[in-house]
Every structure is written in structure tokens, then in C-alpha cells.
Design an enzyme around this catalytic site. Structure first.
Site, PDB file in Angstrom:
ATOM      1  N   ASP A   1       0.824  -1.214   0.000  1.00 54.65           N
ATOM      2  CA  ASP A   1       0.000   0.000   0.000  1.00 54.65           C
ATOM      3  C   ASP A   1       0.861   1.268   0.000  1.00 54.65           C
ATOM      4  O   ASP A   1       1.635   1.488   0.912  1.00 54.65           O
ATOM      5  CB  ASP A   1      -0.866  -0.071   1.275  1.00 54.65           C
ATOM      6  CG  ASP A   1      -1.771   1.124   1.494  1.00 54.65           C
ATOM      7  OD1 ASP A   1      -1.807   2.019   0.631  1.00 54.65           O
ATOM      8  OD2 ASP A   1      -2.456   1.145   2.551  1.00 54.65           O
TER       9      ASP A   1
ATOM     10  N   HIS B   1      -3.865   4.320   6.567  1.00 56.18           N
ATOM     11  CA  HIS B   1      -2.754   3.830   5.738  1.00 56.18           C
ATOM     12  C   HIS B   1      -1.408   4.106   6.411  1.00 56.18           C
ATOM     13  O   HIS B   1      -1.278   5.042   7.189  1.00 56.18           O
ATOM     14  CB  HIS B   1      -2.813   4.492   4.360  1.00 56.18           C
ATOM     15  CG  HIS B   1      -4.080   4.214   3.621  1.00 56.18           C
ATOM     16  ND1 HIS B   1      -4.270   3.070   2.875  1.00 56.18           N
ATOM     17  CD2 HIS B   1      -5.242   4.907   3.544  1.00 56.18           C
ATOM     18  CE1 HIS B   1      -5.495   3.087   2.350  1.00 56.18           C
ATOM     19  NE2 HIS B   1      -6.106   4.183   2.745  1.00 56.18           N
TER      20      HIS B   1
END
Lengths: 552, 552
Positions: free
Chosen positions: A192, A365
Site C-alpha cells: 500500500d 494507511h
């Protein structure tokens, strides 16, 4: 087949935030990780959402074994209602992920042939692949990363994640499993990149709970919290704090009601008896005992919060003294909508808590230090940054390179590129079809570049329609020209301009007649050019000009 | 007239970023502070720019004595090319401000009847007003705040400012004058709220110079710097650093060329002989000796930087190894355009320095501690936060209140509200006309809500035009119905849908005929409803439907 190759083909999520989808192929077996949608770019006028082009999968539909989901966010599951209509393969995911998916499928009258619920820690064998599900933290519960053992080597795909050391549900990321995989050797890591530009660590979701505490302590009247409907942990914290301060909680907004119901049913939300009330009951309690959880943290025009802000909600009016907590950051592109919503709430006399950096929202994130820890745990041979704009992928790649990974082992890829791996080599080999399929209403893929180009031109300067009826026998004008415009000028105040435009068209028609031009296409083109030039001179605008010839 | 009132009327800049304009009236004398434009909101489709509605000034045109400019940014001077056409009153401003204005007026073929250049420190008497110009720092040189002495009391209007303790040109904000005014007593303060949400101090413009140094030191090939064309100090720092590292400087982009020329002419930029080169000469030097200063820091589609990024610039191609410095923050709403430009530059192999928080850009507006210092220096009786979204004004108001100012002495006003002051009382009394005048091409104000609503509908789902030729005598259809669509579906792939649509129209026409409906308006309305309903069922889209009836 002597030596099947291991191929990784991103069909979405490269150079963009959204529509995440990765194909993993070994010989004649394919599995797919995630199947997400993307929200339209500003220039995709009228488009509702964007899904990946799955031509490659359709061309290989007989060997697609499964779609494996990492979590239940729209950018990871949102294309399934469309994709399953063409390619109804088995789906694997955790319980909450499948629960949320089920709701989305029902809304679209689609059903999956086979859904296999898994738990973090499970291992599943699909053809030549052994897929392991690894618990990670993210802004939705029940998120997993994947380990995919193949005959060539092991792939780790993080999905979306962060390393929250104090997650709300106490279920810490499975660092041990990541370490173990690193020990055993990982061939390819896909990770990610959303926050690859952010230094440091992403704060824990618990920080939001602390901020809620302070807000609840200070609030004298109602509290209204807008957040992402899927953030079950945040909803849990809002409810926990409500219990502590003896407030009732009502849920507002279709998507939040849906997720809360699923999460309650599956046990991902724990709410003591008597805390939840129906939105219709809020007026039975004093304002100081009410919390409303709602959607609209992005200022979406049709959302509950925006409607309240515009005094346009059926059930809830903003009252002076309300404390409104916008527990979210604006997604890029939504800044102005959020700002407008805040302004309207303030104008109604509400207190609005929204500022970034105050702990009212944390990202789901990983920031740079987390990404570095991931690299050190996994120690992959090859690395493919995924999930991000091109600049995020580049930054993530540099970060790995700065940590010592050879540049040639890192692949900043584009959607559709075929990355091929052996035990000691990796390369971008070829390209398959990949791209955006636009969804507009019931139409999937029927709006393309031509329609969008027309919409853009129409949006900028409007349209003028010139209608002419021609007499077939005499070859002359029987009626018209009539000019109708929309979106060009306010006609009532521009009569002179429109009259002059009609004269110009008449002149062009006469010129055609005198010049012996009788081809309709040529007449139309003449009218278009003459009128276009004239209008540009007079107004510096370029409306679409559409000549229509009727024949009697 | 016994007791003339002192009135302050904002005509722009309240609840919005841009089109700053404030009217100050005492009895039968009006002066105006600034006359700015605003860039269009996302939903103002096709609009080029927005200027303030000056109906109030036109109604009082005989008593408008002057327009006084605080600095040369578009949001403070940009409406003048339009306003001067109606109201050509004397203009006061510093030399650079008037120089930049002159360029803008020329482009629009307008000339000002009278322009009076002033210097910081000057005092000018205009009717009952004594206007003083006070040097402040801002992201454009030669910015001033204003003190306006009136028979009722003194007004201080900050314009845009920051308290830069180490400005690039060494000309520090005139703190002494602010202190002196505070000592003498200030009735009303109007102050810049743009950054009222930001804690602490805004860093000095010099910080950008330090960052330039580091970037120049590391760059091996060409350096391309994109920044705001009007930031003369930043351009100066880029040039100074170029001199130090023995690089030549070329200027690219119309607006930057204009401002640099004016600044050079007026002595606001100092460049040693031989440093500036023409953009056509850049290939005569090695890449390591070139700096290109350019526009496009906001990712504007037509700007030089964006064109380079898209390989679409006539003169400059991006080359691998170029270092590109984007010395700006995206203005809210431009985030995605900037992001896209960065992605394209990276794809071309350039190094791109763009990140916020790295000192590559600093704001020109004051943060909270500066705003507090301003309050403490000026110690006004009344306070009107200006220049900001509503939430910025509210935040700025709270900040003053937290410092001890009574709530009733602070006015969060809307455009058009009339604030009236005596020596010891202030109140919002009434409202005059104020609002947005939209400029689209040569049209000023001819695009209003109806045209915008049409553009919005056209942009979302396109248009279907239904043309029918009717026989006047027989009262029946002579030709058609023909259906033409734009921006709705890709017609070649939707023939069935379009055929069905035509059948629906035919049925509607037959129904009208059988039912004896002959009124054109009624027929049109029937066609529109039938077709609209049918298309929505089939596509879930709502295109504009435009029936046109011709008569033969």
C-alpha cells in the site's frame, strides 16, 4: 507445460487511488486480489463510478479460480456487483467483508455463486496457490493482508493496512506472521503506497477516541458525528464515549445504518442494551443526551450531513448549540464540498470540530516508518508498490531503494503491465488490456471518450441547435432556420445576438444555394463553420453547434 | 446634514476567497478598498472569472471618490478592467501595483482616467478621508495596509499581509505605524482571515531561498521552477541563487514575463547583467547552467508547466534528469490538477520537488500568532474579519474574542451588509445588492442561474433533441420525429435504444392527435414527459429533452 511462469498483472490501483485489482497467474490458474471501484475524476462528467476493464479475465475466464478480498472498502469490493454478472467465480473474504459485500450485491440484484468466509490466520489452497490471511489494522474492521505461496515463490500482498500498536478491538497486526514469512523468504511484496509521502508513523485509531472524549466533555447540547460509514472501530468509540457520558445514539444515513446492522449482527460492534435509539426518537430526550452518527463527512451533496447543513433534511434540523464533529479528512477533490458544508453548519450557529491535526481523524494507511518496518520484516526479493497515484508509487519505490533494495528489483508499474517472475529474476514483459469502464446509471461502458468530450463541450458553452426544413422537390428551404439554444446565453437578454445568428445562418444557406451546394453534409458543415466563427467573434465562446435538416 | 454616518459595506471577500472589495462611506463620500476577481466555483461551468456586483456603487456613482488598492494580486485588482468600464474613478496604489494593473488594463483595452502612485508612508486626503499607506509583507512586493481617518474615527484595513521579520527586500512591516495608530485609537479594524485556522507563525519568505539553495546544490541538469508569477521576491531569490551557482535564467509563460518586465523596469527586481537569457537560447548552454522560471504551479491546463508535462510545449521538453521545483501550494480545488501534473513530470523521468512542509513554499498570509500581535498593536474598538471563507471569519472572530474583545464588538458579516459605526457603537443595519457577476468570454453578467442550470444538466447526461415538422393545414406530422443526441450514449452502440425512443415519441404524437391536442406547448410537454420517463427507466439517466416543432 514445462515451466509455467508466475505473472502479476495489476488491472487497477496503479497511478490512481481506487479500483484496486491484481491478477496473479501461474500457468493455467488465475486468482484475483480485490475488485474495487474508483470515484470519477472531475472531467468524467455525469459518471457515477469507474470499474476496471476485465477483458483480460474474460479472455481467460475458464482459468479464473477465485477473487480474494482483503477488506470491505468500496475501492476493494465495489466493482463486484458489475464483475460478477460476467464472471461469477468463488469469492474469499473475512466475515465482515463478505457481509458488507452481500449488502452491495443485494442493492444491485446480483448474487455470488460461492462465497467462502475465512478468518485471519486461515490458509486456503486454490489450485497451485496456497493463500494465507494475515490480520492487519485498517480503517475498517476485519482487514487482512495475503500471503500467496506459489511454486515459484511466495507473494505477500498487504492490501490496505497500517501498523496500529493499540487498535480499538485489541487485535494487533500479525507481526509474527510477517516476520515468519520474511524468514522463510518472500519473492515479491506488493504494498500500500497511499501515504508513502508522509514521514513518521500514522497515529493510532485510539487517538480519535481521546478527541471524542474531549468533545463530549465540552458539548452542552446534541453531538452529531459524521464519519465514514465503514469505520466500525470509530463508530464503536463514539458509542463507548456516549455510554460514558450517558447519551443515546441514533444512526442516520442509509450506508451507515447498513454497516452498523451488519457489524452488530456479526459481532464487530458491541452496544449495551438501551443505548441505540431510532432517529425518530431523538426528540424524546434532552439535547444533552443525544449523539447522532451520520454520513456526509465528504460534503457529498445528497448525504445526511449536507442536507442538514442546507436545512433540507426530513428528520433533523441543525440547532444553535449543536456540536458537529467531522471525523474525516477531505479526500482529494472533495475539499471545497467539505468546506461549503462546514460554512453552512457554522451559519446555523453550530459548533463545528473539523480541523486536521487535532486528532479528530487519523488515516488508515501506513506512513514511511511503517513502510520501512514492513520492508524489514518481509525482506522481499522484488517489490511492487501498489495503491497510489504515480507519485506515491515513485516515492514508495525510492523509499525501498534508500533502504538498500537494488533499483532493478523494484517495479513502478502501470495498469495492464505483465510482471513476470522466476525465483531470481523479475521483469515487465508485455501489456494486456486494462483501463476504465465508466458506469453511468444503468449503463456500464456505454459512455466513452466521444460522449465525455460532448459533455465537456456542452458544460462549457452550451449548445445551439439550428433546424432547417428543406423541400425535397424544390431543393430549397421550406421552413426555418430556427435556432434554439441551451446553456449558451440568457436568450431573453440576447435577442439581438440570436437574431443576428439567424441572419448569418440564412446567408450561409443562400450561399450554398447559389453555389449549387446541395449535399446535406456540406450544408451542415457550412452552417456550423459560419455560425461558430460569428459567435466566437461576438462572445469568445465556442458552443456546440448542431445543424439538423428535415425533409418534406 | 447633521450627523453623517460612517458605513462599511463589504461587496466581496466575505465567506469566500477572492473578489475582495470594501466600500467605506461617510455621508456623501465613498471610497472603495480593492476591486478583485474570484476564480469560478466548480459548479460555475464554463465561467472564466467572477467579479463583484457593483450595483450599489452605480446607484451612488456621483459620490464614489476613489478606488484604493492594497496590492497587485488578481483577487484585489482583477475586477478593475470590468468595473472601470462603468465607473472610471481615480485609482490609488503603489508603483508595482499600478504597474501590474496597467498590464491587465491594456490586455482588456481599458484605460484608467486617473492613477495616483503612492509610497508606503504617504498620506492622501480624499474628501473627508485621510488615507495612510502602511508597508506590510505579502507574497507580492509593494503591499500596503491602509489607515483611513474619518470624522467618526480611524479605520485600519490590513489588505493581505504577513509579519515577515526577515523579508527578502529588507523592508520590514511598519510595526511602528501600527503601534502609533493603536496608541491614537482605532475605531474599526478589518483584517485578513485567510490563515486564521493556522496556529503559530507563517514562516519567512527567506525559508524558500534556503530550500532553493539545497535544490540547486543537488541538481545536476536543468532546474525548472514553477511559482506564482507575481511573487517578485521569490523570483528574486531564484535568480540570486542562480547567480551563485552560475546558472542562466530564462522566463517562460506570458504572465510571468509580464510581471518580471514590470518589476525590472520599476526596480523591484535586481538582476546582474548577462544572467537573463531568452527562452530560445537555453539550448546554447549546458543543462547544468540553466534555470527556467515558469507559470503553472497550480496545474492549470494551458500553463507552460502543464504543457511541458504533457509534452505539448512548443519550446521546452522535459528531459530525464531535470529538477522541477513546484514552489506553491495547491489552491483549494486545484489539488487534483497539480497532482496530475506532478505524475506526468515523474513519468518523463524528472525529479520533482513539491512537498508541503519542506519549505518549498510559504504562505503570504498571517497565522494565528501574527493575528494576535496585530490585535495587540492596533487595539481596535470594533473588529471585522475579512478575506476568507465563512469558517475563517468565524475562527478569526473567536480568536479576537478569546483575546478579550467583547463579542458584540465583532462582526462576522456577509457581502452587502451595511455596518454602521458611531464613536462608540457599531451595528449591522441593512443590506445592499451584492453578489457574483459571472464573466464568460466577452460576456459580463449574461450567464446567470438559468444558463448554469442548463450547463449542469447538459454536463451530467447530455441532450436529446426531438425534431418534428408539422403540416400547418392538415395539423399532422409532415416529417420526423427525428432524434439527435449529444453526450447521452454512444449512438452507434445504442441503435436499439434510439429506435425505441423514436417509437415512444411517435406513440406520444399519435396520442396527442387522437386526443385532439394541437397546442404546440402541450405536444412538446407530452413528448418530453413520455421520452424522459422512458429513458430514465431504461438508463437511469435524465438527459435534457428538447422537442422542436417546425411548421410547413
Amino acid at each position: 507445460m514445462a515451466n509455467p511462469k508466475l505473472q502479476i498483472i495489476p488491472l487497477g490501483g496503479m497511478g490512481e487511488i481506487g479500483k484496486n485489482m491484481t491478477v496473479i497467474r501461474y500457468g493455467d490458474d488465475i486468482i484475483v486480489v480485490d475488485c474495487g471501484l474508483m470515484f470519477p475524476e472531475d472531467d468524467m462528467l455525469g459518471i457515477d463510478l469507474v470499474i476496471p476493464d476485465i477483458s483480460y479475465l474474460m479472455d481467460n475466464k475458464d482459468i479464473v479460480r477465485a477473487i480474494i478480498l482483503t477488506h470491505g472498502h468500496e475501492d476493494h469490493i465495489g466493482a463486484l456487483p458489475y464483475v460478477l454478472k460476467q464472471l461469477n467465480v468463488p469469492i474469499y473474504g473475512t466475515r465482515l467483508t463478505l457481509g458488507i459485500l452481500e449488502g452491495r450485491l443485494k442493492e444491485n440484484n446480483v448474487s455470488a455463486n460461492a462465497k467462502y468466509p475465512v478468518n485471519a490466520g486461515d490458509q486456503v489452497t486454490i489450485g497451485p496457490f496456497q493463500v494465507g490471511f494475515i490480520r492487519v489494522s485498517h480503517s475498517i474492521a476485519d482487514s487482512v493482508a495475503l500471503s500467496i505461496k506459489t511454486p515459484i515463490g511466495t507473494i505477500v500482498h498487504t492490501g490496505d493496512f497500517k501498523f496500529d500498536q493499540t487498535p480499538v478491538d485489541g487485535k494487533v497486526t500479525d507481526f509474527h506472521r510477517f516476520a515468519e514469512l520474511g524468514d522463510q523468504g518472500v519473492l515479491v511484496l506488493l504494498a500500500d503506497s497511499t501515504n508513502a509521502e508522509r514521514p513518521g508513523y500514522t497515529p493510532s485509531e485510539r487517538l480519535v477516541g481521546v478527541t471524542f472524549e474531549e468533545a463530549y466533555r465540552n458539548a452542552r447540547e446534541r453531538i452529531i458525528i459524521a464519519t465514514f460509514s465503514s469505520n466500525v472501530h470509530r463508530i464503536q468509540q463514539a458509542i463507548d464515549t456516549a455510554c460514558k457520558y450517558d447519551r443515546k445514539v441514533a444512526i442516520l444515513g442509509r450506508s451507515m445504518v447498513n454497516v452498523v446492522n451488519i457489524a452488530l449482527e456479526l459481532g464487530y460492534l458491541t452496544v449495551p442494551e438501551g443505548v441505540m435509539i431510532d432517529i425518530d426518537e431523538i426528540n424524546k430526550y434532552p439535547a444533552s443526551r443525544i449523539v447522532i452518527m451520520t454520513t456526509g463527512s465528504q460534503g457529498e451533496p445528497m448525504s445526511a450531513l449536507t442536507r442538514m447543513a442546507m436545512s433540507d433534511h426530513r428528520k433533523v434540523d441543525i440547532m444553535p448549540g449543536d456540536t458537529i464533529i467531522i471525523s474525516a479528512s477531505p479526500i482529494p477533490g472533495n475539499e471545497k464540498m467539505v468546506s461549503r458544508t462546514i460554512d453552512f453548519l457554522l451559519r446555523q450557529g453550530a459548533e463545528v470540530i473539523y480541523e486536521a491535526g487535532t486528532g479528530i481523524h487519523v488515516s488508515g494507511h501506513p506512513s514511511q516508518e511503517e513502510l520501512k518496518l514492513l520492508q524489514n520484516l518481509i525482506r522481499p526479493k522484488f517489490f511492487i508498490p501498489v495503491h497510489g497515484e504515480y507519485r506515491h508509487l515513485v516515492k514508495h519505490a525510492k523509499l525501498a531503494q534508500d533502504m538498500g533494495m537494488p533499483r532493478e528489483n523494484i517495479f513502478v508499474a502501470e495498469n495492464g503491465q505483465v510482471l513476470e517472475f522466476t525465483a531470481d529474476k523479475g521483469a515487465i514483459m508485455s501489456k494486456v488490456t486494462a483501463g476504465n469502464i465508466l458506469v453511468d446509471g444503468l449503463g456500464v461502458g456505454d459512455v466513452g471518450n466521444i460522449v465525455l468530450r460532448d459533455r465537456r463541450q456542452l458544460s462549457q458553452d452550451g449548445i445551439l441547435i439550428v433546424v432547417i426544413t428543406m423541400d425535397k422537390q424544390k431543393g430549397c428551404v421550406a421552413a426555418g432556420p430556427d435556432i434554439v439554444s441551451r446553456g449558451f446565453v440568457y436568450v431573453r437578454e440576447s435577442e439581438k445576438l440570436m437574431d443576428d445568428a439567424r441572419d448569418k445562418v440564412k446567408q450561409a444557406l443562400e450561399k450554398c444555394e447559389n453555389g449549387g451546394i446541395t449535399e446535406w453534409a456540406a450544408i451542415k458543415s457550412n452552417v456550423r463553420d459560419t455560425l461558430g466563427k460569428y459567435l466566437y467573434e461576438r462572445t469568445r465562446r465556442r458552443p456546440m453547434i448542431l445543424p439538423i435538416i428535415m425533409e418534406v
